[in-house]
Design a protein around this motif. Structure first.
Motif, PDB file in Angstrom:
ATOM      1  N   ASP A 195       0.813  -1.216   0.000  1.00  0.00           N
ATOM      2  CA  ASP A 195       0.000   0.000   0.000  1.00  0.00           C
ATOM      3  C   ASP A 195       0.847   1.268   0.000  1.00  0.00           C
ATOM      4  O   ASP A 195       0.359   2.360   0.284  1.00  0.00           O
ATOM      5  CB  ASP A 195      -0.962   0.013   1.192  1.00  0.00           C
ATOM      6  N   ASN A 196       2.116   1.153  -0.374  1.00  0.00           N
ATOM      7  CA  ASN A 196       3.038   2.285  -0.325  1.00  0.00           C
ATOM      8  C   ASN A 196       2.696   3.339  -1.380  1.00  0.00           C
ATOM      9  O   ASN A 196       2.322   3.001  -2.504  1.00  0.00           O
ATOM     10  CB  ASN A 196       4.466   1.811  -0.554  1.00  0.00           C
ATOM     11  N   PRO A 197       2.873   4.626  -1.058  1.00  0.00           N
ATOM     12  CA  PRO A 197       2.718   5.685  -2.055  1.00  0.00           C
ATOM     13  C   PRO A 197       3.935   5.736  -2.978  1.00  0.00           C
ATOM     14  O   PRO A 197       4.894   4.981  -2.786  1.00  0.00           O
ATOM     15  CB  PRO A 197       2.606   6.951  -1.206  1.00  0.00           C
ATOM     16  N   LEU A 198       3.915   6.641  -3.935  1.00  0.00           N
ATOM     17  CA  LEU A 198       4.995   6.691  -4.912  1.00  0.00           C
ATOM     18  C   LEU A 198       6.323   7.153  -4.300  1.00  0.00           C
ATOM     19  O   LEU A 198       7.373   6.558  -4.565  1.00  0.00           O
ATOM     20  CB  LEU A 198       4.624   7.622  -6.075  1.00  0.00           C
ATOM     21  N   GLY A 200       8.478   9.493  -0.853  1.00  0.00           N
ATOM     22  CA  GLY A 200       8.460   9.806   0.572  1.00  0.00           C
ATOM     23  C   GLY A 200       9.033   8.674   1.405  1.00  0.00           C
ATOM     24  O   GLY A 200       9.623   7.725   0.875  1.00  0.00           O
ATOM     25  N   GLU A 201       8.865   8.775   2.710  1.00  0.00           N
ATOM     26  CA  GLU A 201       9.469   7.806   3.627  1.00  0.00           C
ATOM     27  C   GLU A 201       9.015   6.377   3.360  1.00  0.00           C
ATOM     28  O   GLU A 201       9.771   5.432   3.551  1.00  0.00           O
ATOM     29  CB  GLU A 201       9.155   8.189   5.080  1.00  0.00           C
ATOM     30  N   ARG A 202       7.777   6.196   2.926  1.00  0.00           N
ATOM     31  CA  ARG A 202       7.263   4.862   2.609  1.00  0.00           C
ATOM     32  C   ARG A 202       7.170   4.645   1.105  1.00  0.00           C
ATOM     33  O   ARG A 202       6.499   3.723   0.650  1.00  0.00           O
ATOM     34  CB  ARG A 202       5.882   4.659   3.241  1.00  0.00           C
ATOM     35  N   GLY A 203       7.837   5.485   0.345  1.00  0.00           N
ATOM     36  CA  GLY A 203       7.720   5.427  -1.104  1.00  0.00           C
ATOM     37  C   GLY A 203       8.573   4.352  -1.760  1.00  0.00           C
ATOM     38  O   GLY A 203       9.332   3.639  -1.108  1.00  0.00           O
ATOM     39  N   ALA A 204       8.444   4.277  -3.089  1.00  0.00           N
ATOM     40  CA  ALA A 204       9.092   3.226  -3.869  1.00  0.00           C
ATOM     41  C   ALA A 204      10.608   3.236  -3.738  1.00  0.00           C
ATOM     42  O   ALA A 204      11.240   2.169  -3.675  1.00  0.00           O
ATOM     43  CB  ALA A 204       8.692   3.361  -5.347  1.00  0.00           C
ATOM     44  N   ALA A 205      11.220   4.416  -3.691  1.00  0.00           N
ATOM     45  CA  ALA A 205      12.681   4.486  -3.633  1.00  0.00           C
ATOM     46  C   ALA A 205      13.215   4.102  -2.261  1.00  0.00           C
ATOM     47  O   ALA A 205      14.102   3.248  -2.142  1.00  0.00           O
ATOM     48  CB  ALA A 205      13.157   5.882  -4.016  1.00  0.00           C
ATOM     49  N   ARG A 206      12.678   4.712  -1.223  1.00  0.00           N
ATOM     50  CA  ARG A 206      13.228   4.492   0.122  1.00  0.00           C
ATOM     51  C   ARG A 206      12.978   3.071   0.629  1.00  0.00           C
ATOM     52  O   ARG A 206      13.825   2.484   1.300  1.00  0.00           O
ATOM     53  CB  ARG A 206      12.643   5.509   1.098  1.00  0.00           C
ATOM     54  N   VAL A 207      11.833   2.510   0.314  1.00  0.00           N
ATOM     55  CA  VAL A 207      11.484   1.200   0.853  1.00  0.00           C
ATOM     56  C   VAL A 207      12.027   0.059   0.002  1.00  0.00           C
ATOM     57  O   VAL A 207      12.547  -0.933   0.525  1.00  0.00           O
ATOM     58  CB  VAL A 207       9.957   1.061   1.006  1.00  0.00           C
ATOM     59  N   TYR A 239      -5.086  15.745 -10.009  1.00  0.00           N
ATOM     60  CA  TYR A 239      -5.202  15.408  -8.593  1.00  0.00           C
ATOM     61  C   TYR A 239      -3.910  14.742  -8.123  1.00  0.00           C
ATOM     62  O   TYR A 239      -3.058  14.376  -8.931  1.00  0.00           O
ATOM     63  CB  TYR A 239      -6.411  14.503  -8.329  1.00  0.00           C
ATOM     64  N   ASP A 240      -3.788  14.584  -6.798  1.00  0.00           N
ATOM     65  CA  ASP A 240      -2.554  14.075  -6.201  1.00  0.00           C
ATOM     66  C   ASP A 240      -2.534  12.555  -6.250  1.00  0.00           C
ATOM     67  O   ASP A 240      -2.655  11.882  -5.232  1.00  0.00           O
ATOM     68  CB  ASP A 240      -2.441  14.579  -4.764  1.00  0.00           C
ATOM     69  N   ALA A 241      -2.359  12.001  -7.434  1.00  0.00           N
ATOM     70  CA  ALA A 241      -2.395  10.544  -7.614  1.00  0.00           C
ATOM     71  C   ALA A 241      -1.246   9.851  -6.915  1.00  0.00           C
ATOM     72  O   ALA A 241      -1.366   8.682  -6.518  1.00  0.00           O
ATOM     73  CB  ALA A 241      -2.371  10.206  -9.107  1.00  0.00           C
ATOM     74  N   SER A 242      -0.136  10.533  -6.726  1.00  0.00           N
ATOM     75  CA  SER A 242       1.071   9.893  -6.203  1.00  0.00           C
ATOM     76  C   SER A 242       0.930   9.415  -4.763  1.00  0.00           C
ATOM     77  O   SER A 242       1.686   8.556  -4.320  1.00  0.00           O
ATOM     78  CB  SER A 242       2.259  10.856  -6.298  1.00  0.00           C
ATOM     79  N   MET A 243      -0.035   9.949  -4.026  1.00  0.00           N
ATOM     80  CA  MET A 243      -0.239   9.528  -2.646  1.00  0.00           C
ATOM     81  C   MET A 243      -1.284   8.415  -2.525  1.00  0.00           C
ATOM     82  O   MET A 243      -1.583   7.953  -1.425  1.00  0.00           O
ATOM     83  CB  MET A 243      -0.634  10.719  -1.780  1.00  0.00           C
ATOM     84  N   THR A 244      -1.845   7.988  -3.634  1.00  0.00           N
ATOM     85  CA  THR A 244      -2.809   6.886  -3.622  1.00  0.00           C
ATOM     86  C   THR A 244      -2.127   5.618  -3.130  1.00  0.00           C
ATOM     87  O   THR A 244      -1.007   5.301  -3.556  1.00  0.00           O
ATOM     88  CB  THR A 244      -3.373   6.646  -5.039  1.00  0.00           C
ATOM     89  N   GLU A 245      -2.772   4.885  -2.230  1.00  0.00           N
ATOM     90  CA  GLU A 245      -2.193   3.646  -1.724  1.00  0.00           C
ATOM     91  C   GLU A 245      -1.879   2.685  -2.867  1.00  0.00           C
ATOM     92  O   GLU A 245      -2.722   2.446  -3.723  1.00  0.00           O
ATOM     93  CB  GLU A 245      -3.160   2.967  -0.748  1.00  0.00           C
ATOM     94  N   GLY A 246      -0.660   2.159  -2.866  1.00  0.00           N
ATOM     95  CA  GLY A 246      -0.264   1.179  -3.866  1.00  0.00           C
ATOM     96  C   GLY A 246       0.441   1.753  -5.076  1.00  0.00           C
ATOM     97  O   GLY A 246       0.963   1.002  -5.897  1.00  0.00           O
ATOM     98  N   THR A 247       0.499   3.088  -5.194  1.00  0.00           N
ATOM     99  CA  THR A 247       1.172   3.660  -6.365  1.00  0.00           C
ATOM    100  C   THR A 247       2.677   3.419  -6.331  1.00  0.00           C
ATOM    101  O   THR A 247       3.350   3.505  -7.357  1.00  0.00           O
ATOM    102  CB  THR A 247       0.897   5.170  -6.499  1.00  0.00           C
ATOM    103  N   GLY A 248       3.212   3.085  -5.152  1.00  0.00           N
ATOM    104  CA  GLY A 248       4.635   2.753  -5.062  1.00  0.00           C
ATOM    105  C   GLY A 248       4.934   1.309  -5.414  1.00  0.00           C
ATOM    106  O   GLY A 248       6.104   0.899  -5.431  1.00  0.00           O
ATOM    107  N   ALA A 249       3.903   0.510  -5.697  1.00  0.00           N
ATOM    108  CA  ALA A 249       4.112  -0.904  -6.020  1.00  0.00           C
ATOM    109  C   ALA A 249       4.968  -1.068  -7.266  1.00  0.00           C
ATOM    110  O   ALA A 249       4.845  -0.313  -8.227  1.00  0.00           O
ATOM    111  CB  ALA A 249       2.762  -1.595  -6.237  1.00  0.00           C
ATOM    112  N   ALA A 250       5.857  -2.075  -7.226  1.00  0.00           N
ATOM    113  CA  ALA A 250       6.731  -2.400  -8.363  1.00  0.00           C
ATOM    114  C   ALA A 250       7.534  -1.187  -8.821  1.00  0.00           C
ATOM    115  O   ALA A 250       7.667  -0.917 -10.006  1.00  0.00           O
ATOM    116  CB  ALA A 250       5.919  -2.976  -9.522  1.00  0.00           C
TER     117      ALA A 250
END
Length: 375
Positions: A195-198, A200-207, A239-250
């Motif tokens: 459920d990570n966003p694109l 930020g701290e829980r985003g695709a790069a950091r996690v 709209y702020d799509a990047s904070m949608t849950e799961g946008t950080g997936a893959a």
């Protein structure tokens, strides 16, 4: 005696989902040879998703040529069901396992091959795409996939961009007309297991980027680049799509589907269980058993066993969880599972317990215990 449903996700590094289900079923039948055991290997969108779902739905496995994450040609497989539905795993062409350790570099790794697989399915006549996001080698926000589907990215001077990090850092214009034409009339269901966003701290790069070869400096650069790219694309889509849950997936592929393709992201296990009509499987069950390699508090946050538990509760059937390793917590104790078993014996090292032959026997042994309690 009512049927027992056994629905395991994979025990990563040890057993596939079908192997885990088989081991446990044998354990039950060792004690209760006449009970009906319904085996349902499951996946929440990652490992085994397309293969298991395609097989469950009677699909035909096809292959196509595609690019791996660093541009080498490879052969990718996916399933076609009923002539017009394609079930695709992103990892087939864009997976981390396709690269050696010294080849991992998320500044350049691309999902272009996944786009080629989707294009192949559409050109074969598929109008419903189901894709599982998991196991990627990339942190490209799906830009490679978008390029293969016809998108073009340009910088402020009008130069077309193709390198992953350049697209993320320098995009000033996107032309998606060719992609929209290609995908007109195509429905896409996107299965995610995080459920990570694109960014930020829980985003695709950091996690996720460190496991894909990123050092600390790369992680910082990628997170900034994803943020800058999202600010441009979000303003374009309104709209702020990047904070949608799961946008950080893959590595941000979830974001591509949401912001540029207009798709909704779905919990992988919910989509999987819905498509295999799991409600019917458990309707008359006397017991449901589920599990994965590690059962802990994260298990309840949308992972495969939590989805199985919800279906079991709706059917009024008790549900048992089994983990190769179990980390108990107050949350897990009050989760709704009637029992939770760790298949690794206390005296056995984790390394020994993860050996496939030993892992199979350990699960079979837990099957014995559960069957004795079910008598």
């Amino acid at each position: 005696m009512k049927p027992i449903v056994v629905a395991f996700d994979s025990f990563k590094g040890s057993l596939t989902s079908p192997q885990a289900c088989s081991a446990f079923a044998f354990g039950i039948h060792d004690v209760l040879p006449d009970v009906e055991v319904r085996k349902v290997p499951i996946s929440d969108g990652g490992e085994g998703f397309a293969e298991l779902l395609g097989e469950a739905l009677g699909g035909e496995v096809v292959e196509c040529n595609a690019s791996d994450p660093i541009g080498r040609r490879c052969v990718a497989h996916y399933a076609i069901v009923g002539g017009d539905m394609a079930i695709i795993a992103l990892a087939e062409a864009s997976g981390l396992t396709l690269l050696a350790d010294d080849e991992r570099n998320p500044l350049v790794a691309s999902t272009y091959g996944t786009g080629e697989v989707i294009r192949n399915a559409v050109e074969r006549g598929c109008r419903h795409i189901v894709i599982g996001l998991g196991g990627s080698a990339t942190t490209d926000a799906g830009t490679g996939m978008l390029r293969a589907l016809g998108c073009r990215f340009y910088d402020a001077e009008g130069r077309e961009l193709s390198l992953t990090i350049e697209i993320l850092e320098r995009t000033a214009r996107v032309d998606d007309a060719a992609m929209r034409e290609l995908l007109a009339g195509v429905t896409i269901d996107v299965a995610v297991d995080v459920d990570n966003p694109l960014y930020g701290e829980r985003g695709a790069a950091r996690v996720f980027a460190p496991q894909k070869g990123a050092d600390e400096a790369m992680v910082e650069r990628l997170d900034r680049a994803l943020r800058d790219y999202a600010h441009f694309v979000d303003s374009r889509c309104g709209y702020d799509a990047s904070m949608t849950e799961g946008t950080g997936a893959a590595g941000g592929v979830g974001y591509a589907f949401v912001a540029l393709m207009g798709c909704a992201l779905k919990r992988g296990i919910n989509l999987f269980l819905e498509m295999v009509k799991f409600r019917d499987v458990v309707a008359d069950a006397g017991l449901v058993v589920t599990g994965e390699g590690c059962v802990d508090s994260q298990t309840l946050m949308g992972k495969a066993p939590s989805g199985v538990l919800r279906y079991a509760e709706a059917a009024g059937a008790p549900c048992v969880a089994v983990g190769g390793k179990v980390v108990m917590s107050e949350t897990l104790e009050h989760s709704g599972f009637c029992a939770i078993y760790e298949s690794k014996p206390a005296s056995m090292s984790l390394c020994d317990a993860m050996h496939p032959i030993q892992a199979y026997q350990n699960l079979r042994d837990v099957g014995h215990k559960v069957a004795h309690n079910y008598k």
